[in-house]
Design a protein around this motif. Sequence first.
Motif, short mmCIF file in Angstrom:
data_model
loop_
_atom_site.label_atom_id
_atom_site.label_comp_id
_atom_site.label_asym_id
_atom_site.label_seq_id
_atom_site.Cartn_x
_atom_site.Cartn_y
_atom_site.Cartn_z
N GLY A 1 73.24 -53.85 82.21
CA GLY A 1 73.67 -52.51 81.79
C GLY A 1 75.02 -52.49 81.09
O GLY A 1 75.62 -53.53 80.78
N CYS A 2 75.48 -51.27 80.84
CA CYS A 2 76.74 -51.05 80.12
C CYS A 2 77.90 -51.74 80.79
O CYS A 2 78.78 -52.29 80.13
CB CYS A 2 77.09 -49.56 80.12
N ARG B 1 77.98 -55.33 79.91
CA ARG B 1 78.22 -55.65 78.49
C ARG B 1 79.59 -55.21 78.00
O ARG B 1 79.95 -55.46 76.85
CB ARG B 1 77.12 -55.01 77.62
N LEU C 1 75.97 -52.56 70.86
CA LEU C 1 75.50 -51.19 71.10
C LEU C 1 76.70 -50.25 71.15
O LEU C 1 77.85 -50.69 71.17
CB LEU C 1 74.72 -51.13 72.42
N CYS C 2 76.41 -48.97 71.18
CA CYS C 2 77.49 -47.98 71.23
C CYS C 2 78.01 -47.87 72.67
O CYS C 2 77.24 -47.58 73.58
CB CYS C 2 76.95 -46.63 70.77
N PRO C 3 79.29 -48.10 72.89
CA PRO C 3 79.84 -47.89 74.24
C PRO C 3 79.74 -46.41 74.63
O PRO C 3 79.61 -45.55 73.77
CB PRO C 3 81.31 -48.30 74.10
N THR C 4 79.81 -46.14 75.94
CA THR C 4 79.73 -44.74 76.37
C THR C 4 81.13 -44.13 76.55
O THR C 4 81.22 -42.93 76.81
CB THR C 4 78.98 -44.61 77.72
N TRP D 1 86.03 -45.05 72.44
CA TRP D 1 85.86 -46.48 72.15
C TRP D 1 86.36 -46.89 70.78
O TRP D 1 86.89 -47.98 70.61
CB TRP D 1 84.40 -46.92 72.35
#
Lengths: 405, 405
Positions: free
Chosen positions: B236-237, B240, B299-302, B306
């Motif tokens: 998951g995020c 990563r 991928l795009c961070p949440t 960022w």
Amino acid sequence: MDSQRLQRWQQRISLELEAVVNFWLRHSHDEKYGGFFTCLGQNGHVYDDLKYVWLQGRQVWMYSRLYRTVPKFHRPEVLQAAQAGGEFLLRHARVAPPSQKCAFVLTRDGHPVKIQRTIFSECFYVLGLDELGRATGEVRYQEEALKMMEAIVRWVREDPSELGRPQLTGATPHDAMAVPMMLLNLVDQLSEGDAKMASRFAELGSWSAQRILLHVQRNGTAVLENVSEDGRELPGCMGRQQNPGHAIEAGWFLLRHAQRQRDSALVSQAVEKFMKQPFHSGWDPEHGGLFAFQDVDGLCPTQLEWRMKLWWPHTEAMVAFLMGFAETRDPELLELFDKVAEYTFAKFRDPEPGEWFGYLTQEGSVALSIKGGPFKGCFHVPRALHMCKEILDSLIMEVKSINQE
Amino acid sequence: MDSQRLQRWQQRISLELEAVVNFWLRHSHDEKYGGFFTCLGQNGHVYDDLKYVWLQGRQVWMYSRLYRTVPKFHRPEVLQAAQAGGEFLLRHARVAPPSQKCAFVLTRDGHPVKIQRTIFSECFYVLGLDELGRATGEVRYQEEALKMMEAIVRWVREDPSELGRPQLTGATPHDAMAVPMMLLNLVDQLSEGDAKMASRFAELGSWSAQRILLHVQRNGTAVLENVSEDGRELPGCMGRQQNPGHAIEAGWFLLRHAQRQRDSALVSQAVEKFMKQPFHSGWDPEHGGLFAFQDVDGLCPTQLEWRMKLWWPHTEAMVAFLMGFAETRDPELLELFDKVAEYTFAKFRDPEPGEWFGYLTQEGSVALSIKGGPFKGCFHVPRALHMCKEILDSLIMEVKSINQE
């Protein structure tokens, strides 16, 4: 009324609602464990399988509401997914039964990852299960929602100790507007079409509305997010904090309450203080869009995203202005709806893969390409589109019947 | 070596250090209660009087260090303010003695407002008090620091229960790089010039360095912020997540450790894996500056911020590249220092009122005009300027002595 404008919006919104719901139907269902994936990238791919309880409850609500009230969505797959989500919540949301405290986020298979010391996971649990009960006709969902509602009210009004927040001598007790807003929204949900529930929660509804009104400060010129328990402004950043989208959302919660209570003074307060005023102070004159946060003294907020444009203040403003217009027929409100909706459709909507971006820069370019995440799920966009469509349907019907007379 | 370049930076940095310290001397002292105001607007006005314990400890450290090591700052007002800050921490930081747990934020007069269930308030308490002991010669500060250090080590390595975090079945135990980084930094502080302490904390230093090295993942191509306890990538995020500035800061912590240990393999790992690599993947090719967060899969961070450029990754990169150059004489590191420092001075520095902005948009314009806030105080900017100046002084001295031979 400008019936062409209303019809144009009705068509755009109706098509968009279908596209948005299809995005979630296509990408978000967890067929193995039930519940929903909400961490979805621009094209709908799952980039994280964590399940945020707020977003599980909200999607259960949204699907159930659409199934129950929109013929186009009255389809088995919608109800089945809602029910699988509801069952997931029943099985996993509560961390240590018999305590009613829910997790904030769960693993895909339902193990708790994090607990927040607030009431919001529990509130969306109530919202989802009550509506699921209405959609399925199974009373056990509503019973469970009511039981949770009782715990929430106890935590807010009597004893917050179960939330686990330490009592600290420097933490001034205060009213965060989100709390009475959430309660008023739940009273609206639980009371809908149910005289017994409406009576049971009448006092709580009035109490919540009164608490929200305490947030009108500075001689009526500003809505502040946090005030003292007796309705005075608090010192520091916390006291000066404004969130224009949140004030506007409170506006339509209050307007619905005022409609139920046939309280015309409250209608006017909701429109003037919670819709028009926060819009005029919160709209970015340079680039358009509503700021995420502001400081009532014009100082720089400490939230890093304060200048950014987030999706939900804009969906809430669409609902508020259209609902306000339908109630008051004040043409300024229709103009404001039009302005916000044009900005919102132009900037947030992502037509091809579907659904909307959630986070733009101040200038209106996409800052995060995700369609869902820890705080964005299947809720604000379809809720706003659904509510706006219902209001537009009714306004257009009215125009037609006038023309036929 | 390009001695002109070194001398130009030495002059710029030396003047800037003085200007920055003057900003804090002028605006941040609480003469009534002791401690420091850190919520300072662009011109230094206090926009909130809350006292964040991280920032109190950091400013005590910074003032004490400057007083002790820089003749220009060896002035009574610097030491008095540091001591008043240290006494404020001793009186108020611990929430419920005998527990060592500290508050995260206090009111101006020292009442606890919020507690974090982490170790960082306590770590900056140690940092500040140990250095204050060195500056004043009063051993009681160092004794208090050591007592707190023991508690921190116990929480990290034996029993975290006093931190108050619930044990949840879905929360995979993991190593957040901030924890061993902080410990390594404290070992550096406590051991400085003290053979007894160096020996006492040698094992903890090695352990911390080893934990940090576990974060090199993907066949050595990336530093990930969170890994499993046995050094594997997490799903998951969270798994990563990358934070280029944090990796680079870890780089100079490791480099100092490698210097103390005379471990040339670790020098090279610190430079290649924690400095050059995170810089090359984290530097914005379009607008310059280091991204705040990245996802190792692109991928795009949440994290909403960022893409934003925060001050501290840039100050840490200045320290890291200059320290790396001084150690290795690799000309690429001097080029990188020059590149980062030019960007940083051009974008973050606010010459007239003094101090630096903390938060820029991706494009490099000022997003928040504050000079201090809940996370930015008198620390990263003066620490970096002070450390860079010391390194430059020593490099220039070396050039001169070569020229004289």
